[in-house]
Design a protein around this motif. Structure first.
Motif, mmCIF file in Angstrom:
data_model
loop_
_atom_site.group_PDB
_atom_site.id
_atom_site.type_symbol
_atom_site.label_atom_id
_atom_site.label_comp_id
_atom_site.label_asym_id
_atom_site.label_seq_id
_atom_site.Cartn_x
_atom_site.Cartn_y
_atom_site.Cartn_z
ATOM 1 N N THR A 192 0.835 -1.200 0.000
ATOM 2 C CA THR A 192 0.000 0.000 0.000
ATOM 3 C C THR A 192 0.869 1.249 0.000
ATOM 4 O O THR A 192 0.611 2.205 -0.753
ATOM 5 C CB THR A 192 -0.944 0.001 1.214
ATOM 6 O OG1 THR A 192 -1.762 -1.165 1.157
ATOM 7 C CG2 THR A 192 -1.817 1.251 1.247
ATOM 8 N N LEU A 193 1.903 1.249 0.816
ATOM 9 C CA LEU A 193 2.801 2.403 0.852
ATOM 10 C C LEU A 193 3.548 2.551 -0.470
ATOM 11 O O LEU A 193 3.766 3.680 -0.952
ATOM 12 C CB LEU A 193 3.770 2.279 2.027
ATOM 13 C CG LEU A 193 3.112 2.353 3.401
ATOM 14 C CD1 LEU A 193 4.134 2.055 4.495
ATOM 15 C CD2 LEU A 193 2.431 3.692 3.615
ATOM 16 N N ASP A 194 3.926 1.434 -1.092
ATOM 17 C CA ASP A 194 4.558 1.494 -2.426
ATOM 18 C C ASP A 194 3.575 2.071 -3.438
ATOM 19 O O ASP A 194 3.962 2.883 -4.294
ATOM 20 C CB ASP A 194 5.000 0.099 -2.881
ATOM 21 C CG ASP A 194 6.201 -0.418 -2.100
ATOM 22 O OD1 ASP A 194 6.883 0.388 -1.432
ATOM 23 O OD2 ASP A 194 6.449 -1.647 -2.160
ATOM 24 N N ALA A 195 2.307 1.652 -3.377
ATOM 25 C CA ALA A 195 1.289 2.175 -4.295
ATOM 26 C C ALA A 195 1.109 3.671 -4.112
ATOM 27 O O ALA A 195 0.933 4.421 -5.090
ATOM 28 C CB ALA A 195 -0.039 1.436 -4.093
ATOM 29 N N PHE A 196 1.164 4.113 -2.861
ATOM 30 C CA PHE A 196 1.058 5.547 -2.591
ATOM 31 C C PHE A 196 2.195 6.302 -3.262
ATOM 32 O O PHE A 196 1.999 7.332 -3.903
ATOM 33 C CB PHE A 196 1.045 5.800 -1.073
ATOM 34 C CG PHE A 196 0.991 7.264 -0.723
ATOM 35 C CD1 PHE A 196 -0.225 7.924 -0.679
ATOM 36 C CD2 PHE A 196 2.153 7.971 -0.462
ATOM 37 C CE1 PHE A 196 -0.278 9.277 -0.371
ATOM 38 C CE2 PHE A 196 2.121 9.324 -0.160
ATOM 39 C CZ PHE A 196 0.887 9.974 -0.111
ATOM 40 N N MET A 212 3.866 5.467 -5.826
ATOM 41 C CA MET A 212 3.775 5.384 -7.275
ATOM 42 C C MET A 212 2.594 6.168 -7.835
ATOM 43 O O MET A 212 2.556 6.441 -9.040
ATOM 44 C CB MET A 212 3.683 3.918 -7.689
ATOM 45 C CG MET A 212 4.933 3.116 -7.336
ATOM 46 S SD MET A 212 4.737 1.360 -7.651
ATOM 47 C CE MET A 212 5.116 1.335 -9.402
ATOM 48 N N ALA A 213 1.635 6.517 -6.984
ATOM 49 C CA ALA A 213 0.442 7.231 -7.460
ATOM 50 C C ALA A 213 0.837 8.637 -7.937
ATOM 51 O O ALA A 213 1.714 9.277 -7.376
ATOM 52 C CB ALA A 213 -0.594 7.303 -6.346
ATOM 53 N N ALA A 214 0.151 9.074 -8.962
ATOM 54 C CA ALA A 214 0.442 10.395 -9.532
ATOM 55 C C ALA A 214 0.045 11.510 -8.607
ATOM 56 O O ALA A 214 -0.799 11.473 -7.812
ATOM 57 C CB ALA A 214 -0.281 10.555 -10.862
#
Length: 86
Positions: free
Chosen positions: A78-82, A84-86
């Motif tokens: 989840t933190l990685d996705a954050f 990577m989010a634009a």
């Protein structure tokens, strides 16, 4: 229902694990899935097969530890996705 019963009976035919061990595994999975019906059915079956309260508690501890580990891994994702989010 026939397919579900066939899947459930497959382990008995293979015979690598005894029935009590399969029920203890089922209980660890049942708490992970939060399935009340599964918990009821597999607890009764495990008890009928001679599982003690202590054995059931140990199996539940394994289920809890795996869930905690999964939560840790998915928290990192989840933190990685954050990041990577634009």
């Amino acid at each position: 229902m026939k397919g579900y019963a066939a899947l459930g009976g497959a382990g008995e035919k293979i015979g690598h694990l005894d029935a009590k061990t399969r029920e203890l595994i089922a209980l660890a999975v049942a708490i992970s899935l939060r399935c009340d019906g599964c918990i009821t059915v597999h607890t009764a079956a495990a008890k009928k097969l001679g599982a003690t309260k202590e054995e059931i508690a140990e199996a539940l501890g394994v289920g809890i530890s795996v869930n905690a580990g999964a939560a840790l891994v998915y928290s990192a994702r989840t933190l990685d996705a954050f990041d990577m989010a634009a």
